[in-house]
Motif scaffolding. Structure first.
Motif, PDB file in Angstrom:
ATOM      1  N   SER A  17       0.836  -1.204   0.000  1.00 25.49           N
ATOM      2  CA  SER A  17       0.000   0.000   0.000  1.00 25.49           C
ATOM      3  C   SER A  17       0.868   1.250   0.000  1.00 25.49           C
ATOM      4  O   SER A  17       1.998   1.246   0.500  1.00 25.49           O
ATOM      5  CB  SER A  17      -0.902   0.020   1.242  1.00 25.49           C
ATOM      6  N   VAL A  64      -9.367   0.470 -10.480  1.00 27.77           N
ATOM      7  CA  VAL A  64      -8.887   0.728  -9.118  1.00 27.77           C
ATOM      8  C   VAL A  64      -9.999   0.820  -8.090  1.00 27.77           C
ATOM      9  O   VAL A  64      -9.721   0.951  -6.893  1.00 27.77           O
ATOM     10  CB  VAL A  64      -8.050   2.030  -9.067  1.00 27.77           C
ATOM     11  N   ASP A  66     -11.958  -0.962  -6.400  1.00 27.20           N
ATOM     12  CA  ASP A  66     -12.033  -1.812  -5.205  1.00 27.20           C
ATOM     13  C   ASP A  66     -10.720  -1.834  -4.430  1.00 27.20           C
ATOM     14  O   ASP A  66     -10.593  -2.569  -3.433  1.00 27.20           O
ATOM     15  CB  ASP A  66     -12.427  -3.243  -5.599  1.00 27.20           C
ATOM     16  N   ARG A  67      -9.753  -0.982  -4.843  1.00 33.39           N
ATOM     17  CA  ARG A  67      -8.455  -0.987  -4.182  1.00 33.39           C
ATOM     18  C   ARG A  67      -8.007   0.405  -3.722  1.00 33.39           C
ATOM     19  O   ARG A  67      -7.230   0.526  -2.776  1.00 33.39           O
ATOM     20  CB  ARG A  67      -7.391  -1.555  -5.131  1.00 33.39           C
ATOM     21  N   ASN A  84      -4.294   0.482  -2.063  1.00 33.19           N
ATOM     22  CA  ASN A  84      -4.075  -0.823  -1.434  1.00 33.19           C
ATOM     23  C   ASN A  84      -3.978  -1.911  -2.480  1.00 33.19           C
ATOM     24  O   ASN A  84      -4.426  -1.750  -3.616  1.00 33.19           O
ATOM     25  CB  ASN A  84      -5.220  -1.137  -0.475  1.00 33.19           C
ATOM     26  N   ASN A  85      -3.406  -3.031  -2.075  1.00 32.98           N
ATOM     27  CA  ASN A  85      -3.270  -4.179  -2.970  1.00 32.98           C
ATOM     28  C   ASN A  85      -2.694  -3.754  -4.323  1.00 32.98           C
ATOM     29  O   ASN A  85      -3.243  -4.063  -5.384  1.00 32.98           O
ATOM     30  CB  ASN A  85      -4.617  -4.879  -3.152  1.00 32.98           C
ATOM     31  N   LYS A  87      -0.599  -3.365  -7.688  1.00 36.93           N
ATOM     32  CA  LYS A  87      -0.186  -4.322  -8.709  1.00 36.93           C
ATOM     33  C   LYS A  87       0.904  -3.691  -9.577  1.00 36.93           C
ATOM     34  O   LYS A  87       0.978  -2.458  -9.683  1.00 36.93           O
ATOM     35  CB  LYS A  87      -1.383  -4.690  -9.579  1.00 36.93           C
ATOM     36  N   ASP A  90       0.036  -0.852 -11.785  1.00 35.23           N
ATOM     37  CA  ASP A  90      -0.229   0.461 -11.197  1.00 35.23           C
ATOM     38  C   ASP A  90       1.001   1.373 -11.268  1.00 35.23           C
ATOM     39  O   ASP A  90       0.916   2.554 -10.916  1.00 35.23           O
ATOM     40  CB  ASP A  90      -0.647   0.322  -9.727  1.00 35.23           C
TER      41      ASP A  90
END
Length: 124
Positions: A17, A64, A66-67, A84-85, A87, A90
């Motif tokens: 994160s 994005v 949901d993150r 968060n989470n 990848k 990103d």
């Protein structure tokens, strides 16, 4: 004149994160919205998230939603982007931008003032 400064970028492993900050200043800072965009070399600037300044409505890119979470503290000229989470996809330079007139929050042409950007690198 609006001055925007991003901070909080860095290198993180996948799944980690980061929280980006956008600090705004200017004699009469009262935007319609603040948005976050990102860009990788050779590609167009991509919408990530936006928040309407007065009401606080939020908008996200599907990739994005949901993150990532965009927010702004009351009575401060700042906007945060909690990511968060993360990848590897990103990875990009992230920019915050201010819109003076509502011309669409999900497109770069809807914004008038831009920061210099902060690099986010997500390693796999």
């Amino acid at each position: 004149q609006v001055h925007l400064v991003e901070s909080g970028g860095g290198v993180v492993q996948a799944g980690g994160s980061l929280r980006l900050s956008c600090a705004a200043s200017g004699r009469t800072f009262s935007p319609v919205a603040i948005g976050w965009f990102r860009q990788v070399p050779g590609k167009e600037r991509e919408f990530v998230a936006a928040i309407s300044w007065r009401v606080g409505n939020t908008y996200y890119a599907r990739s994005v939603e949901d993150r990532f979470s965009i927010s702004r503290p009351i009575a401060e000229n700042m906007v945060f982007l909690q990511m968060n989470n993360l990848k590897p996809e990103d990875t990009a330079v992230y920019y915050c931008a201010a819109s003076r007139i509502n011309r669409g929050m999900g497109v770069a042409r809807g914004y008038d003032d831009w920061g210099q950007g902060t690099q986010v690198t997500v390693s796999s």
